[in-house]
Structures are given as structure tokens and as C-alpha cells.
Design a protein around this motif. Structure first.
Motif, mmCIF file in Angstrom:
data_model
loop_
_atom_site.group_PDB
_atom_site.id
_atom_site.type_symbol
_atom_site.label_atom_id
_atom_site.label_comp_id
_atom_site.label_asym_id
_atom_site.label_seq_id
_atom_site.Cartn_x
_atom_site.Cartn_y
_atom_site.Cartn_z
ATOM 1 N N GLY A 52 31.363 -4.630 4.568
ATOM 2 C CA GLY A 52 29.942 -4.285 4.516
ATOM 3 C C GLY A 52 29.365 -4.801 3.223
ATOM 4 O O GLY A 52 29.516 -5.977 2.881
ATOM 5 N N CYS A 53 28.739 -3.940 2.451
ATOM 6 C CA CYS A 53 28.134 -4.335 1.177
ATOM 7 C C CYS A 53 29.058 -4.096 -0.015
ATOM 8 O O CYS A 53 28.629 -4.185 -1.164
ATOM 9 C CB CYS A 53 26.807 -3.611 0.992
ATOM 10 S SG CYS A 53 25.547 -4.162 2.174
ATOM 11 N N ASP A 82 27.206 -12.461 -0.859
ATOM 12 C CA ASP A 82 26.467 -11.511 -1.702
ATOM 13 C C ASP A 82 27.420 -10.510 -2.365
ATOM 14 O O ASP A 82 27.259 -10.164 -3.534
ATOM 15 C CB ASP A 82 25.415 -10.762 -0.884
ATOM 16 C CG ASP A 82 24.227 -11.640 -0.501
ATOM 17 O OD1 ASP A 82 24.048 -12.727 -1.106
ATOM 18 O OD2 ASP A 82 23.476 -11.239 0.420
ATOM 19 N N VAL A 83 28.398 -10.028 -1.607
ATOM 20 C CA VAL A 83 29.357 -9.066 -2.157
ATOM 21 C C VAL A 83 30.255 -9.744 -3.193
ATOM 22 O O VAL A 83 30.593 -9.145 -4.217
ATOM 23 C CB VAL A 83 30.181 -8.409 -1.026
ATOM 24 C CG1 VAL A 83 31.247 -7.491 -1.605
ATOM 25 C CG2 VAL A 83 29.266 -7.626 -0.093
ATOM 26 N N GLN A 84 30.621 -10.985 -2.957
ATOM 27 C CA GLN A 84 31.424 -11.723 -3.944
ATOM 28 C C GLN A 84 30.718 -11.762 -5.296
ATOM 29 O O GLN A 84 31.367 -11.673 -6.342
ATOM 30 C CB GLN A 84 31.702 -13.145 -3.442
ATOM 31 C CG GLN A 84 32.697 -13.200 -2.311
ATOM 32 C CD GLN A 84 32.737 -14.557 -1.613
ATOM 33 O OE1 GLN A 84 31.882 -15.419 -1.821
ATOM 34 N NE2 GLN A 84 33.735 -14.742 -0.758
ATOM 35 N N LYS A 85 29.395 -11.868 -5.289
ATOM 36 C CA LYS A 85 28.625 -11.890 -6.541
ATOM 37 C C LYS A 85 28.773 -10.567 -7.296
ATOM 38 O O LYS A 85 28.833 -10.557 -8.525
ATOM 39 C CB LYS A 85 27.148 -12.167 -6.252
ATOM 40 C CG LYS A 85 26.882 -13.571 -5.761
ATOM 41 C CD LYS A 85 25.420 -13.745 -5.379
ATOM 42 C CE LYS A 85 25.206 -15.086 -4.699
ATOM 43 N NZ LYS A 85 23.852 -15.200 -4.138
ATOM 44 N N ILE A 86 28.834 -9.464 -6.559
ATOM 45 C CA ILE A 86 29.000 -8.152 -7.205
ATOM 46 C C ILE A 86 30.317 -8.106 -7.975
ATOM 47 O O ILE A 86 30.398 -7.556 -9.066
ATOM 48 C CB ILE A 86 28.942 -7.018 -6.161
ATOM 49 C CG1 ILE A 86 27.532 -6.894 -5.599
ATOM 50 C CG2 ILE A 86 29.416 -5.683 -6.754
ATOM 51 C CD1 ILE A 86 27.414 -5.950 -4.420
ATOM 52 N N PHE A 87 31.357 -8.724 -7.406
ATOM 53 C CA PHE A 87 32.695 -8.673 -8.007
ATOM 54 C C PHE A 87 33.034 -9.914 -8.827
ATOM 55 O O PHE A 87 34.197 -10.110 -9.194
ATOM 56 C CB PHE A 87 33.746 -8.460 -6.911
ATOM 57 C CG PHE A 87 33.645 -7.127 -6.241
ATOM 58 C CD1 PHE A 87 34.089 -5.984 -6.884
ATOM 59 C CD2 PHE A 87 33.076 -7.011 -4.981
ATOM 60 C CE1 PHE A 87 33.988 -4.735 -6.276
ATOM 61 C CE2 PHE A 87 32.972 -5.775 -4.360
ATOM 62 C CZ PHE A 87 33.423 -4.638 -5.009
ATOM 63 N N ALA A 88 32.043 -10.748 -9.128
ATOM 64 C CA ALA A 88 32.298 -12.012 -9.835
ATOM 65 C C ALA A 88 33.047 -11.818 -11.150
ATOM 66 O O ALA A 88 33.884 -12.649 -11.520
ATOM 67 C CB ALA A 88 30.984 -12.754 -10.071
ATOM 68 N N ASP A 89 32.783 -10.742 -11.856
ATOM 69 C CA ASP A 89 33.436 -10.485 -13.146
ATOM 70 C C ASP A 89 34.615 -9.523 -13.036
ATOM 71 O O ASP A 89 35.138 -9.062 -14.051
ATOM 72 C CB ASP A 89 32.420 -9.931 -14.147
ATOM 73 C CG ASP A 89 31.319 -10.925 -14.453
ATOM 74 O OD1 ASP A 89 31.596 -12.143 -14.416
ATOM 75 O OD2 ASP A 89 30.178 -10.493 -14.720
ATOM 76 N N THR A 90 35.024 -9.215 -11.830
ATOM 77 C CA THR A 90 36.135 -8.282 -11.608
ATOM 78 C C THR A 90 37.340 -9.099 -11.153
ATOM 79 O O THR A 90 37.385 -9.569 -10.016
ATOM 80 C CB THR A 90 35.746 -7.222 -10.550
ATOM 81 O OG1 THR A 90 34.503 -6.634 -10.922
ATOM 82 C CG2 THR A 90 36.816 -6.150 -10.435
ATOM 83 N N GLN A 91 38.287 -9.268 -12.033
ATOM 84 C CA GLN A 91 39.409 -10.185 -11.801
ATOM 85 C C GLN A 91 40.325 -9.799 -10.649
ATOM 86 O O GLN A 91 40.926 -10.659 -10.026
ATOM 87 C CB GLN A 91 40.253 -10.314 -13.083
ATOM 88 C CG GLN A 91 39.484 -10.864 -14.254
ATOM 89 C CD GLN A 91 38.979 -12.276 -13.998
ATOM 90 O OE1 GLN A 91 39.673 -13.100 -13.441
ATOM 91 N NE2 GLN A 91 37.750 -12.545 -14.400
ATOM 92 N N ASN A 92 40.435 -8.507 -10.345
ATOM 93 C CA ASN A 92 41.435 -8.086 -9.360
ATOM 94 C C ASN A 92 40.863 -7.798 -7.979
ATOM 95 O O ASN A 92 41.528 -7.193 -7.145
ATOM 96 C CB ASN A 92 42.211 -6.864 -9.871
ATOM 97 C CG ASN A 92 41.337 -5.644 -10.060
ATOM 98 O OD1 ASN A 92 40.126 -5.740 -10.201
ATOM 99 N ND2 ASN A 92 41.965 -4.483 -10.059
#
Length: 187
Positions: A52-53, A82-92
Motif C-alpha cells: 500500500g502506502c 512513491d513508497v520507495q521515496k519514503i524509504f530512500a534514506d532507510t538502508q534496511n
């Protein structure tokens, strides 16, 4: 007793995306806090089927140890981006565009969050995705005061199977007066 802390930043960002995209059924904060608490006890690979989001993945990430890997699959490639952008700075955290089966290559999972009804029905497939001692959380059940569980005048066979399958130690948990989930640990 004080109120729970505000939601973590990643969860807030995922909830914002959810509102922007018109999603009204992201997971409840109570479920999210449970996912974070369970994730804190896990190592290895954690997964969410049905991104989802990204709210569920954000909760998993908020609790998981930094060396745990979180993978999630979203069928809609635009939403996945869009969700990938949320986690762009989250390495794991990795969000993959594709159906839930694209995550099979990352199994076995130590924690698996499922929010897709069709996958919940495939208990044999899910069992094979979990490591021994792995935990699966199944969301979006309507509480039932009966056994076997009755919803809308019919036996909820999915819930009945999960609560009686000998491969799992399982429990149904009330999240709110109108919502429950199942937590099952692979024996």
C-alpha cells in the motif's frame, strides 16, 4: 498513564502519502505499534505483503534492529515508486514493484505481515515462507464471539484454519471493538 508517543517520522510520512492517495484503510496505529514491538525481537529478514502506502513497513522499520532487512512488495508500480521515496534514506528497507510472490526469493522470514486476503487463505505457502520460530501477523479480521468464528452469518474458515493449524501456535488479538488480528508462530 500517559498517552503513547507520537508516531515515528517514517510512519508519519507513509500516513501522509496514504492521505494524499486517498487510502482510508492503512493499518491502525495499534497494529503498527504491535508490529514495531514484534520487529524489535527479530533478526534476519522481515517482510510485508501488500505495501500500500508503506505504513506497515514504516512501523516494522521503526522497531526492527538496524541489521534486520525489511522487504515489501507493491503491485502498483507508481505507488511502489512513491513508497520507495519514503524509504530512500532507510538502508534496511527495500520496496519492490510486483506482486507478493516477488518476495519469495528473500524467504525465509523471521516476521511476516500480511494484509492481502488471498494470501491469508494460502496457509501452506505462508508456512513455507517462515523460518522455524518465525512470526506471521494477519490483519483485518472482524471480531467474533463464537467458535467456530462467525462473520456475516458464515464460518470464517480462514481464521479457523490459522487458529487450528498444528504447524503454528496462534492467537487472535482484539485491536479495537471492531478489529482483530492473528499472530501465529511457526513451530
Amino acid at each position: 498513564m500517559s498517552a503513547p508517543a507520537e508516531v515515528p517520522e517514517l510512519v508519519s510520512r507513509a500516513l501522509d502519502l496514504s492521505r494524499q492517495r486517498g487510502f482510508i484503510t492503512s493499518i491502525r496505529n495499534e497494529t503498527g505499534r504491535l508490529l514495531a514491538a514484534l520487529a524489535a525481537s527479530r533478526t534476519g529478514t522481515l517482510a510485508e505483503l501488500g505495501t500500500g502506502c508503506g505504513v506497515g513497513s514504516a512501523w516494522l522499520s521503526s522497531g526492527a534492529p538496524k541489521d534486520a532487512r525489511i522487504v515489501s512488495a507493491e503491485l502498483d508500480p507508481v505507488l511502489a515508486k512513491d513508497v520507495q521515496k519514503i524509504f530512500a534514506d532507510t538502508q534496511n528497507v527495500d520496496v519492490i514493484a510486483g506482486d507478493w510472490s516477488t518476495l519469495e526469493q528473500y524467504a525465509p522470514f523471521s516476521l511476516l505481515f500480511i494484509d492481502i486476503p488471498e494470501v491469508m487463505e494460502t496457509i501452506d505457502v505462508v508456512a513455507d515462507l517462515l523460518e522455524p520460530g518465525g512470526i506471521v501477523v494477519l490483519d483485518d479480521f472482524v471480531p467474533s464471539a463464537f467458535w467456530p468464528p462467525i462473520v456475516e452469518g458464515r464460518v470464517d474458515t480462514v481464521r479457523e484454519r490459522w487458529l487450528t493449524d498444528e504447524r503454528f501456535a496462534a492467537v487472535e488479538m482484539l485491536i479495537d471493538v471492531d478489529a482483530s488480528l492473528i499472530i501465529a508462530t511457526r513451530r
